[in-house]
Each structure stands twice: as C-alpha cells, then as structure tokens.
Design a protein around this motif. Structure first.
Motif, PDB file in Angstrom:
ATOM      1  N   ASN A  48      -2.299   1.515   1.972  1.00  0.00           N
ATOM      2  CA  ASN A  48      -2.302   0.750   0.737  1.00  0.00           C
ATOM      3  C   ASN A  48      -1.162  -0.275   0.719  1.00  0.00           C
ATOM      4  O   ASN A  48      -0.263  -0.240   1.559  1.00  0.00           O
ATOM      5  CB  ASN A  48      -2.173   1.693  -0.463  1.00  0.00           C
ATOM      6  N   GLY A 167       4.388   9.449   3.751  1.00  0.00           N
ATOM      7  CA  GLY A 167       3.382   8.399   3.699  1.00  0.00           C
ATOM      8  C   GLY A 167       2.371   8.451   4.825  1.00  0.00           C
ATOM      9  O   GLY A 167       1.703   7.461   5.104  1.00  0.00           O
ATOM     10  N   PHE A 197       0.609  11.314   1.605  1.00  0.00           N
ATOM     11  CA  PHE A 197       0.124  10.185   0.818  1.00  0.00           C
ATOM     12  C   PHE A 197      -0.277   9.075   1.781  1.00  0.00           C
ATOM     13  O   PHE A 197       0.099   9.097   2.953  1.00  0.00           O
ATOM     14  CB  PHE A 197       1.214   9.668  -0.133  1.00  0.00           C
ATOM     15  N   ASP A 198      -1.025   8.086   1.269  1.00  0.00           N
ATOM     16  CA  ASP A 198      -1.437   6.953   2.097  1.00  0.00           C
ATOM     17  C   ASP A 198      -0.395   5.845   2.018  1.00  0.00           C
ATOM     18  O   ASP A 198      -0.559   4.854   1.312  1.00  0.00           O
ATOM     19  CB  ASP A 198      -2.807   6.431   1.658  1.00  0.00           C
ATOM     20  N   GLU A 202       3.365   4.908  -1.732  1.00  0.00           N
ATOM     21  CA  GLU A 202       2.705   5.896  -2.584  1.00  0.00           C
ATOM     22  C   GLU A 202       3.459   7.216  -2.593  1.00  0.00           C
ATOM     23  O   GLU A 202       3.486   7.918  -3.608  1.00  0.00           O
ATOM     24  CB  GLU A 202       1.261   6.104  -2.126  1.00  0.00           C
ATOM     25  N   THR A 205       6.156   6.761  -5.033  1.00  0.00           N
ATOM     26  CA  THR A 205       5.562   6.772  -6.372  1.00  0.00           C
ATOM     27  C   THR A 205       5.291   8.203  -6.827  1.00  0.00           C
ATOM     28  O   THR A 205       5.528   8.557  -7.984  1.00  0.00           O
ATOM     29  CB  THR A 205       4.261   5.954  -6.393  1.00  0.00           C
ATOM     30  N   GLY A 206       4.809   9.035  -5.890  1.00  0.00           N
ATOM     31  CA  GLY A 206       4.593  10.444  -6.206  1.00  0.00           C
ATOM     32  C   GLY A 206       5.881  11.150  -6.559  1.00  0.00           C
ATOM     33  O   GLY A 206       5.922  12.014  -7.450  1.00  0.00           O
TER      34      GLY A 206
END
Length: 335
Positions: A48, A167, A197-198, A202, A205-206
C-alpha cells in the motif's frame, strides 16, 4: 555471542525477429538503434501507499522522469498483499514484457522460503540494487516499554503479552529482522506474537491505533512520526546511528549484538533481453548520480548500495543462502 549480519540474464534478440516483434508492438530492438520503451512503464510497488516500497517507487519514478532518464512515463501501481507476493506474482504473469518493473527487497527471498509464494527471485530479471536502510523498532510515545532491553525482558517473561506489528508477512523482512534481534537478546523468537500488515506504514498505523504494542518498519517509514513525537524509536538495526533518527540507539548500543541492513532494488519479469536490461540499468545508474536522488536519499536516511544487474543477481543468490540459515535458526523456514 556472534554478530549476525546478513549481507543483505537473457540473450540478445535476433535482427529479423526483433524487427517483427517491434512492428507488432513486442519487445524487440527497433531498427534505428538500441531498445527503448514504446509505451508507459508500469512500475509496481507490492504494498500500500506510505511504505518503503511505495516511497522508493514514487521517488525514483519522479526523478527518472524529471531528469529525462527514461523515454516514457513511469506509472506507479500499488499491488499490496501477501508480503509482496501479490505484486510480484502480477509481474511474473507478464514474462518478456519490458514495460513492467517492480521495486523489491529481502521479502523476494524470504516469502518464498517461508512457503508463502510460488515465485522466487529466479522467476524475475534483476535490474539494479539501489540503496539500503536499517529497520526501526518503535512504540507509541507513551508506551511503558522504555528501550529495546526492556522489550526483550518482557518477551522473556511473557511473550504472549507483547504483540509486534511488521509490514511484511510471517517469515519475511520485518519478521526476520525482529526475530534475529530478539534471539540475540536472549528471548525465544518463535514465541513472539507477530502481526503482519501490508507495508511498514500500515504497521505503524496499527501501532498508533492501539492494535499492537510495538512495530517494526524501515527507518524512513518511522522518521516522520518520530519527529512529530507520535512514536518513539527503541533502536535501529544498523551498525551506526541514523542521521534521520539521531536520538535512536543502535541495537549494539542497546546491548544486543545484531545488525540487519534492508536493501532495496528493482527487478523486471523473466525473459527480458540484454538490451532491455541495459536500458533500465543505465537509467538507474544515471539516476543515482543526480542531485535530486541525493536529496531524496538524504531526506529518508537511505545509504547508496548500487549494484548492476549481474552483481545484483549474484548477490540475491548469496543472500538466499544466508537468510535461509536465519529462517532455519528461528524455525521459520518451510521450504
């Protein structure tokens, strides 16, 4: 305790066939000279927006275009999922297409060895290795985890109480960079609660959303939120401190004898001709000489790590063996 430091193609087209392919919109050499792209170049970031792959793709695409180093536009396309495997599987399905490229890093080696991708680095054509950077181990600014030693102590005492975001998928880049550091600190990496996460953006962000306690990401992915005070960097995985994160100690400074460098580069689909590889290799070689690249490199805290296509291919083969040993040592290698 020993220090672990991972150190981390195609025949020329025949003239008649090449002219025919070019006339049909194929990938051969034009009659008037060496090969050039005949349409926009699809440049895949296998994650992303906001992560290391995306940042590198967009930065390099802009420099290549603005400095007139490519003859056609570079169109960045995000194809996230499966630790990068979705993106490079897409490229693998376009063999011999010289208008497809993707940015890559150690997951191209790690994800297949963890059994999460049917495609290995051998299914692609190396173009160039560009740069490297360390990982950053980060927490929210108000986290009770004070430093990496504190994190290691908590993981030793009760690993189920600490969740760590990365990530990339299990057995991939961030997971291995975490596992190696945890193992060097005396904790059991196989018991760490790792949440994939991708992309590093992200993962952070998590972390900010309270879904995990710690995040692992590229140093460039962490620097903005570190400067704003939203996150605190426990340590970086390089041998020396990073200029963009000057207050963050290295793992070695934190008493953990471990280093991990994250390289990033560019690859294309299988079956590219020598002339097609040479075209892109030259464009990227010129790019890393530009002042615009040097400004971008310094802004993100990247380190130049240039390798041409042949050198990059040999490097990938060597690092596959080294990273395979690390995966095996922490029980993550599946094939």
């Amino acid at each position: 305790m020993s220090r672990t430091r991972p150190r981390l193609f195609a025949a020329a087209a025949g003239t008649a066939a090449a002219l025919l392919l070019t006339a049909c919109g194929g990938s051969g050499t034009a009659a008037g000279g060496p090969w050039k792209p005949s349409k926009p170049i699809e440049y895949v970031a296998p994650a992303n927006t906001g992560g290391g792959w995306d940042t590198l793709a967009r930065s390099t695409a802009r420099i290549l275009e603005e400095d007139d180093l490519v003859d056609r536009p570079m169109r960045v396309v995000n194809k996230p999922g499966a630790g990068g495997a979705i993106g490079w599987a897409y490229v693998a399905n376009h063999a011999k297409d010289p208008h497809k490229l993707f940015v890559t890093s150690p997951p191209i080696l790690l994800v297949p060895m963890a059994g999460e991708s049917d495609h290995s680095h051998r299914d692609f054509t190396p173009i160039a290795r560009l740069m490297s950077e360390p990982l950053a181990y980060v927490v929210k600014n108000n986290s009770p985890i004070k430093d990496f030693g504190d994190l290691a102590d908590r993981l030793k005492a009760d690993p189920k109480k600490v969740s760590v975001a990365g990530g990339s998928g299990p057995g991939s880049l961030d997971h291995v960079g975490l596992a190696g550091a945890v193992q060097a600190a005396g904790a059991d990496p196989s018991k760490v609660k790792y949440v994939p996460f991708d992309g590093g953006g992200e993962a952070i962000t998590g972390l900010l959303g309270g879904h995990v306690d710690v995040a692992v990401a590229g140093a460039s992915e962490a620097q903005g939120l570190s400067k704003s005070g939203d996150v605190r960097v426990l340590a970086v995985s390089s041998g020396e401190r990073v200029k963009t994160l000057p207050d963050a100690p290295t793992l070695v400074e934190s008493g953990v004898d471990y280093e991990f460098d994250v390289w990033r580069g560019v690859m294309g689909p299988a079956g590219l001709t020598d002339e097609q590889v040479a075209y892109y290799e030259k464009a990227f070689a010129e790019m890393v000489k530009q002042d615009s690249w040097k400004k971008e490199r310094d802004r993100f805290g990247w380190t130049d790590a240039w390798m041409n296509s042949g050198e990059f291919g040999e490097f990938l083969n060597d690092q596959e063996k080294e990273l395979g040993e690390i995966l095996s040592s922490v029980g993550l290698k599946k094939k």
